[in-house]
Design an enzyme around this catalytic site. Structure first.
Site, PDB file in Angstrom:
ATOM      1  CD  GLU A  98      -2.796   1.448   0.379  1.00 44.05           C
ATOM      2  OE1 GLU A  98      -2.360   1.642  -0.770  1.00 44.05           O
ATOM      3  OE2 GLU A  98      -3.999   1.559   0.678  1.00 44.05           O
ATOM      4  CG  ASP A  99      -0.849   4.886  -1.519  1.00 39.59           C
ATOM      5  OD1 ASP A  99      -1.573   4.300  -0.683  1.00 39.59           O
ATOM      6  OD2 ASP A  99      -1.309   5.715  -2.324  1.00 39.59           O
ATOM      7  CG  ASP A 102      -5.240   9.137   6.114  1.00 36.19           C
ATOM      8  OD1 ASP A 102      -4.599   9.712   6.988  1.00 36.19           O
ATOM      9  OD2 ASP A 102      -6.206   9.674   5.537  1.00 36.19           O
ATOM     10  CG  PHE A 151      -2.972  15.486   1.110  1.00 41.11           C
ATOM     11  CD1 PHE A 151      -3.955  14.562   1.433  1.00 41.11           C
ATOM     12  CD2 PHE A 151      -2.554  15.573  -0.216  1.00 41.11           C
ATOM     13  CE1 PHE A 151      -4.519  13.750   0.457  1.00 41.11           C
ATOM     14  CE2 PHE A 151      -3.117  14.764  -1.202  1.00 41.11           C
ATOM     15  CZ  PHE A 151      -4.090  13.853  -0.855  1.00 41.11           C
ATOM     16  NE  ARG A 164      -2.053   8.489  -9.617  1.00 39.47           N
ATOM     17  CZ  ARG A 164      -2.732   8.110  -8.524  1.00 39.47           C
ATOM     18  NH1 ARG A 164      -2.084   7.670  -7.476  1.00 39.47           N
ATOM     19  NH2 ARG A 164      -4.043   8.181  -8.497  1.00 39.47           N
TER      20      ARG A 164
HETATM   21  P1  IMP Z   1      -7.381   5.193   4.627  1.00 36.30           P
HETATM   22  O1  IMP Z   1      -8.451   4.258   4.182  1.00 36.30           O
HETATM   23  O2  IMP Z   1      -7.950   6.361   5.394  1.00 36.30           O
HETATM   24  O3  IMP Z   1      -6.260   4.523   5.387  1.00 36.30           O
HETATM   25  O4  IMP Z   1      -6.811   5.868   3.339  1.00 36.30           O
HETATM   26  C1  IMP Z   1      -5.851   5.333   2.593  1.00 36.30           C
HETATM   27  C2  IMP Z   1      -5.864   5.927   1.191  1.00 36.30           C
HETATM   28  O5  IMP Z   1      -6.127   7.325   1.186  1.00 36.30           O
HETATM   29  C3  IMP Z   1      -4.507   5.755   0.595  1.00 36.30           C
HETATM   30  O6  IMP Z   1      -4.427   4.537  -0.100  1.00 36.30           O
HETATM   31  C4  IMP Z   1      -4.392   6.970  -0.309  1.00 36.30           C
HETATM   32  O7  IMP Z   1      -4.913   6.659  -1.578  1.00 36.30           O
HETATM   33  C5  IMP Z   1      -5.255   8.029   0.314  1.00 36.30           C
HETATM   34  N1  IMP Z   1      -4.459   9.003   1.099  1.00 36.30           N
HETATM   35  C6  IMP Z   1      -4.459   9.173   2.430  1.00 36.30           C
HETATM   36  N2  IMP Z   1      -3.613  10.137   2.811  1.00 36.30           N
HETATM   37  C7  IMP Z   1      -3.031  10.592   1.671  1.00 36.30           C
HETATM   38  C8  IMP Z   1      -2.028  11.595   1.400  1.00 36.30           C
HETATM   39  O8  IMP Z   1      -1.475  12.272   2.282  1.00 36.30           O
HETATM   40  N3  IMP Z   1      -1.705  11.756   0.097  1.00 36.30           N
HETATM   41  C9  IMP Z   1      -2.255  11.040  -0.917  1.00 36.30           C
HETATM   42  N4  IMP Z   1      -3.189  10.089  -0.706  1.00 36.30           N
HETATM   43  C10 IMP Z   1      -3.577   9.865   0.574  1.00 36.30           C
HETATM   44 MG    MG Z   2      -4.361   4.291  -2.166  1.00 33.27          MG
END
Ligand code: IMP
Ligand code: MG
Length: 176
Positions: A98-99, A102, A151, A164
């Protein structure tokens, strides 16, 4: 097109050093075994491409695509699997790549769905983690960097589909 260049948070060199370490760790953890890297599109594809080349094991590559955000920066609180893995998962060592973790909702949902396919084990590798934002706990087995609640973009991560291609991880200042 207007010029833009976000400020550097984590440099290309720092990323490369850390990914090499993670690749070595994964290699040690699965002696004489095959691993399936399950890359979460689109954000993780740059990380996954570099990580897989630092793993000295037989690797199979699979992709999933999830959407969780209603707009570019706010979570909708729902996760949809838009595209699923096509290859075998049952009885495999699956490492989700995963990237960024959050709130943790995307990964929590993905793991629940993945369990239905009965993998041998599920591990999680993430380029980034924002611990201050956690709403759903997930164990990150292979984490490259922990960051503050900012962010970030670049190295696969986007803001509204852009940035990207940056080779580093940066953050946006007002005006971008
Ligand atoms: P989560 O479900 O809240 O953990 O969100 C995860 C997804 O939100 C990641 O896979 C990203 O695609 C996106 N995301 C969350 N924070 C960022 C950020 O700081 N930059 C870019 N994408 C983010
Ligand atoms: Mg993502």
């Amino acid at each position: 097109m207007e010029y833009y260049s976000p400020e550097v948070l984590i440099s290309e060199e720092q990323i490369a050093t850390r990914i090499k370490e993670l690749g070595e760790q994964i290699t040690r953890d699965f002696p004489n075994q095959e691993v399936v890297l399950l890359c979460v599109l689109k954000g993780a594809y740059v990380f996954c491409a570099d990580l897989m080349r630092k793993i000295n094991l037989p690797v199979r590559l699979e992709f999933v695509s999830c959407s969780s955000y209603a707009d570019s920066m706010q979570s909708s609180g729902k996760v949809k699997i838009d595209m699923d893995a096509t290859g075998p998962i049952e009885n495999q060592n699956v490492i989700i790549v995963e990237d960024i973790v959050d709130s943790g909702l995307t990964i929590k949902t993905l793991i629940e769905v993945l369990k239905i396919k009965k993998p041998k084990l599920i591990k999680l590798a993430s380029l980034l983690h924002k611990p201050s934002r956690t709403k759903h706990e997930n164990k990150i087995d292979y984490l490259a960097f922990e960051i503050d609640d900012k962010f970030v973009v670049g190295y696969g991560l986007d803001y509204a589909g852009r940035y990207r291609e940056l080779p580093y991880i940066g953050f946006l200042n007002a005006g971008h």
